[in-house]
Motif scaffolding. Structure first.
Motif, PDB file in Angstrom:
ATOM      1  N   GLU A  74      27.503  56.226  59.717  1.00  0.00           N
ATOM      2  CA  GLU A  74      26.259  56.359  60.472  1.00  0.00           C
ATOM      3  C   GLU A  74      25.459  57.493  59.835  1.00  0.00           C
ATOM      4  N   LEU A  75      24.271  57.175  59.365  1.00  0.00           N
ATOM      5  CA  LEU A  75      23.468  58.128  58.612  1.00  0.00           C
ATOM      6  C   LEU A  75      22.218  58.505  59.390  1.00  0.00           C
ATOM      7  N   ARG A  76      21.768  59.721  59.208  1.00  0.00           N
ATOM      8  CA  ARG A  76      20.508  60.147  59.811  1.00  0.00           C
ATOM      9  C   ARG A  76      19.399  60.068  58.767  1.00  0.00           C
ATOM     10  N   GLY A  77      18.205  59.902  59.234  1.00  0.00           N
ATOM     11  CA  GLY A  77      17.078  59.814  58.335  1.00  0.00           C
ATOM     12  C   GLY A  77      16.844  61.107  57.577  1.00  0.00           C
ATOM     13  N   GLY A  78      16.335  60.978  56.377  1.00  0.00           N
ATOM     14  CA  GLY A  78      16.031  62.145  55.575  1.00  0.00           C
ATOM     15  C   GLY A  78      17.152  62.609  54.685  1.00  0.00           C
ATOM     16  N   GLY A  79      18.363  62.081  54.886  1.00  0.00           N
ATOM     17  CA  GLY A  79      19.492  62.449  54.045  1.00  0.00           C
ATOM     18  C   GLY A  79      19.446  61.717  52.714  1.00  0.00           C
ATOM     19  N   ILE A  80      20.222  62.206  51.775  1.00  0.00           N
ATOM     20  CA  ILE A  80      20.231  61.606  50.441  1.00  0.00           C
ATOM     21  C   ILE A  80      20.626  60.135  50.499  1.00  0.00           C
ATOM     22  N   LEU A  81      21.683  59.832  51.255  1.00  0.00           N
ATOM     23  CA  LEU A  81      22.211  58.473  51.283  1.00  0.00           C
ATOM     24  C   LEU A  81      21.271  57.515  52.016  1.00  0.00           C
ATOM     25  N   SER A  82      20.663  57.966  53.114  1.00  0.00           N
ATOM     26  CA  SER A  82      19.742  57.089  53.838  1.00  0.00           C
ATOM     27  C   SER A  82      18.512  56.762  52.993  1.00  0.00           C
ATOM     28  N   GLU A  83      18.044  57.730  52.202  1.00  0.00           N
ATOM     29  CA  GLU A  83      16.907  57.469  51.313  1.00  0.00           C
ATOM     30  C   GLU A  83      17.288  56.456  50.243  1.00  0.00           C
ATOM     31  N   MET A  84      18.525  56.544  49.746  1.00  0.00           N
ATOM     32  CA  MET A  84      18.993  55.573  48.760  1.00  0.00           C
ATOM     33  C   MET A  84      19.065  54.182  49.376  1.00  0.00           C
ATOM     34  N   CYS A  85      19.546  54.098  50.624  1.00  0.00           N
ATOM     35  CA  CYS A  85      19.640  52.800  51.316  1.00  0.00           C
ATOM     36  C   CYS A  85      18.255  52.187  51.497  1.00  0.00           C
ATOM     37  N   LEU A  86      17.291  53.016  51.905  1.00  0.00           N
ATOM     38  CA  LEU A  86      15.934  52.515  52.130  1.00  0.00           C
ATOM     39  C   LEU A  86      15.330  51.987  50.829  1.00  0.00           C
ATOM     40  N   LYS A  87      15.480  52.745  49.761  1.00  0.00           N
ATOM     41  CA  LYS A  87      14.935  52.317  48.482  1.00  0.00           C
ATOM     42  C   LYS A  87      15.596  51.032  48.003  1.00  0.00           C
ATOM     43  N   HIS A  88      16.921  50.956  48.176  1.00  0.00           N
ATOM     44  CA  HIS A  88      17.635  49.754  47.739  1.00  0.00           C
ATOM     45  C   HIS A  88      17.173  48.531  48.529  1.00  0.00           C
ATOM     46  N   PHE A  89      17.030  48.675  49.841  1.00  0.00           N
ATOM     47  CA  PHE A  89      16.596  47.546  50.663  1.00  0.00           C
ATOM     48  C   PHE A  89      15.196  47.104  50.241  1.00  0.00           C
ATOM     49  N   GLU A  90      14.285  48.062  50.095  1.00  0.00           N
ATOM     50  CA  GLU A  90      12.902  47.715  49.776  1.00  0.00           C
ATOM     51  C   GLU A  90      12.796  47.033  48.409  1.00  0.00           C
ATOM     52  N   GLU A  91      13.557  47.507  47.447  1.00  0.00           N
ATOM     53  CA  GLU A  91      13.488  46.891  46.119  1.00  0.00           C
ATOM     54  C   GLU A  91      14.137  45.505  46.121  1.00  0.00           C
ATOM     55  N   SER A  92      15.209  45.342  46.907  1.00  0.00           N
ATOM     56  CA  SER A  92      15.822  44.018  47.029  1.00  0.00           C
ATOM     57  C   SER A  92      14.869  43.049  47.720  1.00  0.00           C
ATOM     58  N   TRP A  93      14.147  43.561  48.721  1.00  0.00           N
ATOM     59  CA  TRP A  93      13.184  42.725  49.443  1.00  0.00           C
ATOM     60  C   TRP A  93      12.038  42.316  48.518  1.00  0.00           C
ATOM     61  N   ALA A  94      11.557  43.270  47.735  1.00  0.00           N
ATOM     62  CA  ALA A  94      10.472  42.976  46.800  1.00  0.00           C
ATOM     63  C   ALA A  94      10.901  41.920  45.783  1.00  0.00           C
ATOM     64  N   LEU A  95      12.151  41.983  45.347  1.00  0.00           N
ATOM     65  CA  LEU A  95      12.660  40.983  44.413  1.00  0.00           C
ATOM     66  C   LEU A  95      12.686  39.606  45.059  1.00  0.00           C
ATOM     67  N   ALA A  96      13.105  39.547  46.328  1.00  0.00           N
ATOM     68  CA  ALA A  96      13.119  38.264  47.041  1.00  0.00           C
ATOM     69  C   ALA A  96      11.707  37.703  47.175  1.00  0.00           C
ATOM     70  N   GLU A  97      10.730  38.586  47.378  1.00  0.00           N
ATOM     71  CA  GLU A  97       9.340  38.125  47.484  1.00  0.00           C
ATOM     72  C   GLU A  97       8.851  37.537  46.166  1.00  0.00           C
ATOM     73  N   THR A  98       9.193  38.193  45.063  1.00  0.00           N
ATOM     74  CA  THR A  98       8.747  37.677  43.761  1.00  0.00           C
ATOM     75  C   THR A  98       9.409  36.345  43.435  1.00  0.00           C
ATOM     76  N   GLU A  99      10.584  36.108  43.999  1.00  0.00           N
ATOM     77  CA  GLU A  99      11.301  34.851  43.767  1.00  0.00           C
ATOM     78  C   GLU A  99      10.984  33.812  44.836  1.00  0.00           C
ATOM     79  N   SER A 100       9.993  34.121  45.694  1.00  0.00           N
ATOM     80  CA  SER A 100       9.576  33.207  46.777  1.00  0.00           C
ATOM     81  C   SER A 100      10.733  32.865  47.721  1.00  0.00           C
ATOM     82  N   LYS A 101      11.553  33.876  48.004  1.00  0.00           N
ATOM     83  CA  LYS A 101      12.682  33.670  48.905  1.00  0.00           C
ATOM     84  C   LYS A 101      12.505  34.464  50.203  1.00  0.00           C
ATOM     85  N   CYS A 102      11.258  34.731  50.542  1.00  0.00           N
ATOM     86  CA  CYS A 102      10.951  35.510  51.743  1.00  0.00           C
ATOM     87  C   CYS A 102       9.857  34.797  52.536  1.00  0.00           C
TER      88      CYS A 102
END
Length: 255
Positions: free
Chosen positions: A221-249
Motif C-alpha cells: 500500500e503506497l502513499r502518493g508522492g513517494g518514489i514507487l507511487s510515481e513510478m506506478c503512475l508513470k508506468h500506467f499512463e505510458e501503458s495506457w498511451a500505448l494502448a491508445e496508439t494501438e486502438s485498444k482503448c
C-alpha cells in the motif's frame, strides 16, 4: 559468528579513557583525548547493539520504506475496505489487472458511488483475451488445464460488469452528463502486475507471482508522492498511451 569489530572499538575507547585519566597529566590534552575515546565507545556500543539486537537493523529498512512511500505491506492482494475508503473522493481511478472481474465484483458499491457521487473517471486496463500473456497465465495457474479459457471468460465478464455499473449509476442519476465515465483498454505485454490507483494519492500494488492468483500474493500500500507511487503512475499512463496508439482503448457505454 557476530562481528567483533564493534566490541573491539568499544574496548579501544575504554582503554583510551583509562589512559587519558591516569597517564596524561596535561588537562587540555586529557580532555581532548577523553572526547575522542567517548566517541569510540559510543560508536562501538551502537555497532554492538546493531549486531546483537536485530531491532536496530530495522531502522535503515524503515527509512528506505519511507523513501519509497510504502505505508504498509499486506500478506494478500485483497484491498477490501482500503480501496473503498481511498476512492470516496477520487477524481480518477486507475485499475490494472489480468482479468479484473473478481475485483470489480467485490467493489461494486464503491465503484458505483464513485460514478454517482464524484463523477469519477474510471480507467481499467486488462489483458487481451487472445494474448500469449493470458494463455501463459492459464497454464501457470492450472497445469492440468482446467483453467483453459477461464481467464478469457473473466475478461469478458469484467466488461459486462462495467456496463452494468454504468447502467445502475444512470438509474440513480438519470440526467445526461451527471455521472462519471468508464474507459477500458487492453494490453498484450507480458508485464501484468496488478495495480489500483485513486488519483495519485493512494496505490495498491500486488506482487503477482503465478501460479498464485493476485488475491493470494503479497501487496504493498503506497502513499502518493513517494518514489514507487510515481513510478506506478508513470508506468500506467505510458501503458495506457500505448494502448491508445494501438486502438485498444475505448469508452464503455451502459448495458
Amino acid at each position: 559468528m557476530k562481528s567483533l569489530k564493534p566490541l573491539a572499538i568499544t574496548l579501544l575507547g575504554v582503554v583510551g579513557v583509562f589512559a587519558a585519566v591516569y597517564a596524561v597529566p596535561d588537562e587540555t590534552k586529557r580532555k581532548s583525548l577523553l572526547v575522542l575515546c567517548y566517541i569510540f565507545v559510543a560508536i562501538g556500543l551502537i555497532g554492538w547493539l546493531g549486531e546483537f539486537l536485530p531491532v536496530f537493523k530495522l531502522f535503515p529498512s524503515v527509512w528506505r520504506l519511507q523513501q519509497l512511500g510504502i505505508d504498509a505491506i499486506h500478506l494478500n492482494g485483497m484491498s477490501g475496505l482500503r480501496f473503498s475508503k481511498a476512492s470516496t473522493d477520487a477524481a480518477i481511478i486507475r485499475i490494472r489487472a489480468t482479468a479484473g472481474k473478481a475485483f470489480l465484483f467485490d467493489h461494486k458499491p464503491a465503484l458505483i458511488d464513485a460514478l454517482v457521487k464524484n463523477r469519477s473517471t474510471i480507467r481499467v486496463m486488462l489483458c487481451a483475451g487472445d494474448s500469449e500473456v493470458v494463455r501463459a497465465a492459464e497454464k501457470l495457474e492450472s497445469p492440468d488445464g482446467h483453467r483453459d479459457g477461464q481467464i478469457t471468460n473473466e475478461i469478458e465478464g469484467a466488461e459486462r460488469l462495467l456496463r452494468e455499473y454504468l447502467a445502475e449509476a444512470r438509474k440513480l442519476v438519470p440526467q445526461p452528463g451527471s455521472i462519471g465515465r468508464v474507459f477500458l483498454a487492453y494490453q498484450s505485454s507480458s508485464y501484468r502486475l496488478p495495480l489500483i490507483m485513486c488519483d495519485s494519492k493512494w496505490v495498491w500494488l500486488t506482487l503477482l507471482l503465478p501460479p498464485r492468483r493476485a488475491v493470494q500474493c503479497p501487496a504493498m500500500e503506497l502513499r502518493g508522492g513517494g518514489i514507487l507511487s510515481e513510478m506506478c503512475l508513470k508506468h500506467f499512463e505510458e501503458s495506457w498511451a500505448l494502448a491508445e496508439t494501438e486502438s485498444k482503448c475505448r469508452e464503455i457505454s451502459p448495458s
